[in-house]
Design an enzyme around this catalytic site. Sequence first.
Site, PDB file in Angstrom:
ATOM      1  N   TYR A  44       0.841  -1.220   0.000  1.00  0.00           N
ATOM      2  CA  TYR A  44       0.000   0.000   0.000  1.00  0.00           C
ATOM      3  C   TYR A  44       0.872   1.265   0.000  1.00  0.00           C
ATOM      4  O   TYR A  44       0.514   2.285  -0.572  1.00  0.00           O
ATOM      5  CB  TYR A  44      -0.979  -0.026   1.178  1.00  0.00           C
ATOM      6  CG  TYR A  44      -2.214   0.823   0.932  1.00  0.00           C
ATOM      7  CD1 TYR A  44      -3.068   0.579  -0.144  1.00  0.00           C
ATOM      8  CD2 TYR A  44      -2.527   1.882   1.783  1.00  0.00           C
ATOM      9  CE1 TYR A  44      -4.187   1.360  -0.365  1.00  0.00           C
ATOM     10  CE2 TYR A  44      -3.660   2.664   1.571  1.00  0.00           C
ATOM     11  CZ  TYR A  44      -4.478   2.393   0.497  1.00  0.00           C
ATOM     12  OH  TYR A  44      -5.593   3.169   0.279  1.00  0.00           O
ATOM     13  N   LYS A  58      -3.229   8.509   2.369  1.00  0.00           N
ATOM     14  CA  LYS A  58      -4.484   8.397   3.120  1.00  0.00           C
ATOM     15  C   LYS A  58      -4.342   8.996   4.523  1.00  0.00           C
ATOM     16  O   LYS A  58      -5.305   9.554   5.059  1.00  0.00           O
ATOM     17  CB  LYS A  58      -4.930   6.932   3.213  1.00  0.00           C
ATOM     18  CG  LYS A  58      -5.384   6.323   1.889  1.00  0.00           C
ATOM     19  CD  LYS A  58      -6.541   7.057   1.240  1.00  0.00           C
ATOM     20  CE  LYS A  58      -7.151   6.274   0.085  1.00  0.00           C
ATOM     21  NZ  LYS A  58      -8.100   7.103  -0.699  1.00  0.00           N
TER      22      LYS A  58
HETATM   23  O1  0WD Z   1     -10.698  -1.600  -1.618  1.00  0.00           O
HETATM   24  C1  0WD Z   1     -11.059  -0.537  -2.116  1.00  0.00           C
HETATM   25  N1  0WD Z   1     -11.517  -0.483  -3.344  1.00  0.00           N
HETATM   26  C2  0WD Z   1     -10.970   0.701  -1.286  1.00  0.00           C
HETATM   27  C3  0WD Z   1     -11.028   1.940  -1.880  1.00  0.00           C
HETATM   28  C4  0WD Z   1     -10.790   0.560   0.172  1.00  0.00           C
HETATM   29  C5  0WD Z   1     -10.720   1.808   0.885  1.00  0.00           C
HETATM   30  C6  0WD Z   1     -10.767   3.003   0.234  1.00  0.00           C
HETATM   31  N2  0WD Z   1     -10.906   3.069  -1.125  1.00  0.00           N
HETATM   32  C7  0WD Z   1     -10.920   4.386  -1.749  1.00  0.00           C
HETATM   33  C8  0WD Z   1      -9.936   4.610  -2.861  1.00  0.00           C
HETATM   34  O2  0WD Z   1      -8.626   4.840  -2.372  1.00  0.00           O
HETATM   35  C9  0WD Z   1     -10.522   5.846  -3.497  1.00  0.00           C
HETATM   36  O3  0WD Z   1     -10.196   6.994  -2.731  1.00  0.00           O
HETATM   37  O4  0WD Z   1     -12.161   4.635  -2.326  1.00  0.00           O
HETATM   38  C10 0WD Z   1     -12.022   5.599  -3.357  1.00  0.00           C
HETATM   39  C11 0WD Z   1     -12.704   5.075  -4.597  1.00  0.00           C
HETATM   40  O5  0WD Z   1     -12.027   3.953  -5.076  1.00  0.00           O
HETATM   41  P1  0WD Z   1     -12.705   2.726  -5.845  1.00  0.00           P
HETATM   42  O6  0WD Z   1     -14.144   2.950  -6.004  1.00  0.00           O
HETATM   43  O7  0WD Z   1     -12.195   1.509  -5.199  1.00  0.00           O
HETATM   44  O8  0WD Z   1     -11.949   2.764  -7.254  1.00  0.00           O
HETATM   45  P2  0WD Z   1     -12.292   3.318  -8.716  1.00  0.00           P
HETATM   46  O9  0WD Z   1     -13.575   2.789  -9.193  1.00  0.00           O
HETATM   47  O10 0WD Z   1     -11.070   3.036  -9.558  1.00  0.00           O
HETATM   48  O11 0WD Z   1     -12.423   4.888  -8.490  1.00  0.00           O
HETATM   49  C12 0WD Z   1     -11.343   5.732  -8.216  1.00  0.00           C
HETATM   50  C13 0WD Z   1     -11.303   6.742  -9.308  1.00  0.00           C
HETATM   51  C14 0WD Z   1     -10.453   6.545 -10.536  1.00  0.00           C
HETATM   52  O12 0WD Z   1     -10.340   5.435 -11.117  1.00  0.00           O
HETATM   53  P3  0WD Z   1      -8.848   4.887 -11.632  1.00  0.00           P
HETATM   54  O13 0WD Z   1      -8.929   3.468 -11.193  1.00  0.00           O
HETATM   55  O14 0WD Z   1      -8.871   5.104 -13.054  1.00  0.00           O
HETATM   56  O15 0WD Z   1      -7.740   5.600 -10.933  1.00  0.00           O
HETATM   57  O16 0WD Z   1     -10.690   7.951  -8.979  1.00  0.00           O
HETATM   58  C15 0WD Z   1     -10.727   8.699 -10.153  1.00  0.00           C
HETATM   59  C16 0WD Z   1     -10.950   7.769 -11.292  1.00  0.00           C
HETATM   60  O17 0WD Z   1     -12.242   7.852 -11.740  1.00  0.00           O
HETATM   61  N3  0WD Z   1      -9.520   9.402 -10.483  1.00  0.00           N
HETATM   62  C17 0WD Z   1      -9.563  10.673 -10.863  1.00  0.00           C
HETATM   63  N4  0WD Z   1     -10.583  11.543 -10.949  1.00  0.00           N
HETATM   64  C18 0WD Z   1     -10.294  12.769 -11.393  1.00  0.00           C
HETATM   65  N5  0WD Z   1      -9.063  13.150 -11.722  1.00  0.00           N
HETATM   66  C19 0WD Z   1      -8.243  10.991 -11.175  1.00  0.00           C
HETATM   67  C20 0WD Z   1      -8.000  12.304 -11.637  1.00  0.00           C
HETATM   68  N6  0WD Z   1      -6.783  12.727 -11.955  1.00  0.00           N
HETATM   69  N7  0WD Z   1      -7.453   9.904 -10.995  1.00  0.00           N
HETATM   70  C21 0WD Z   1      -8.256   8.940 -10.557  1.00  0.00           C
END
Ligand code: 0WD
Length: 255
Positions: free
Chosen positions: A155, A162
């Site tokens: 991580y 975080k």
């Molecule tokens: O296990 C998990 N999935 C956990 C996620 C456990 C605990 C927390 N989280 C957090 C993540 O760290 C994040 O902060 O939850 C949040 C959402 O994550 P998610 O739903 O798991 O993942 P995802 O569907 O990929 O959404 C995150 C998105 C990005 O997707 P990618 O995978 O392409 O990085 O954040 C957005 C994008 O849509 N993102 C951005 N949005 C605007 N500008 C940018 C950017 N530059 N970069 C990423």
Amino acid sequence: MLLQGKKALIFGIANDKSIAWAIARAFHEQGAELAITYAGEAFEKRVRPLAESLNAQAILPCNVTSDEEIKAVFTELGKIWDGIDIIIHSVAFANKEELKGTILNTTREGFATAMDISVYSFLGIMKEAQPMLHGRAASALTMTYLGAVQVFPSYNVMGVAKAALEASVRYLAEAYGAEGIRVNGISAGPIRTLAASGVNGFHNILNIVESKAPLRRTITQEDVARSAVYLCSGLASGVTGEIHYVDGGYNVIGL
Ligand code: 0WD
């Protein structure tokens, strides 16, 4: 309905597995009106149909690394909404190379990228949101992970990011508190999403949580979304600056 007529702006839907997508659906079910952003052209194809299926009133591009794009979101929203009641920040990013091995792999550039997209973006959004939050009992919510306070394999720099994000929740809660505006974080257990697929050995983490968490299961996007409804509704009117665990209780287990 808990969010009847509330105006909610959502950052962080990448596809139908995204935590933010489950939150958008739950908010819609509770009567909220939605504005949904996508990270750039590459995401529009997937996000637009999802947003349209919930009658989102605005579907706007926003790469959070750009101050101009963040500003543009609020300029556009100002044309259709007189204010915003809820902001969801569900955005994070680190280079894949830094999410394997140990934190000693971190580069200066990779550190800056992870902090910019995963932490500063929340501050940047909350800064530009000020005029539209003013005078409303608004609330904002971000997504964090236990890796902020404990060490998890691979991580790495995201754990550092975080930790900074959780500190930002506390400072934002104080900065906005006098206006009655609340800022909280949900610390979600591991869920298989696009972002999670970048973390080396993620499936091991899922297996361990399943066997050790008090609820003996991993959590779902819908588990997170239900808690998000609570934190962003009047039910949580006295809650701010809080990191709320939605992880089946995993964080309370020592050994
Ligand atoms: O296990 C998990 N999935 C956990 C996620 C456990 C605990 C927390 N989280 C957090 C993540 O760290 C994040 O902060 O939850 C949040 C959402 O994550 P998610 O739903 O798991 O993942 P995802 O569907 O990929 O959404 C995150 C998105 C990005 O997707 P990618 O995978 O392409 O990085 O954040 C957005 C994008 O849509 N993102 C951005 N949005 C605007 N500008 C940018 C950017 N530059 N970069 C990423």
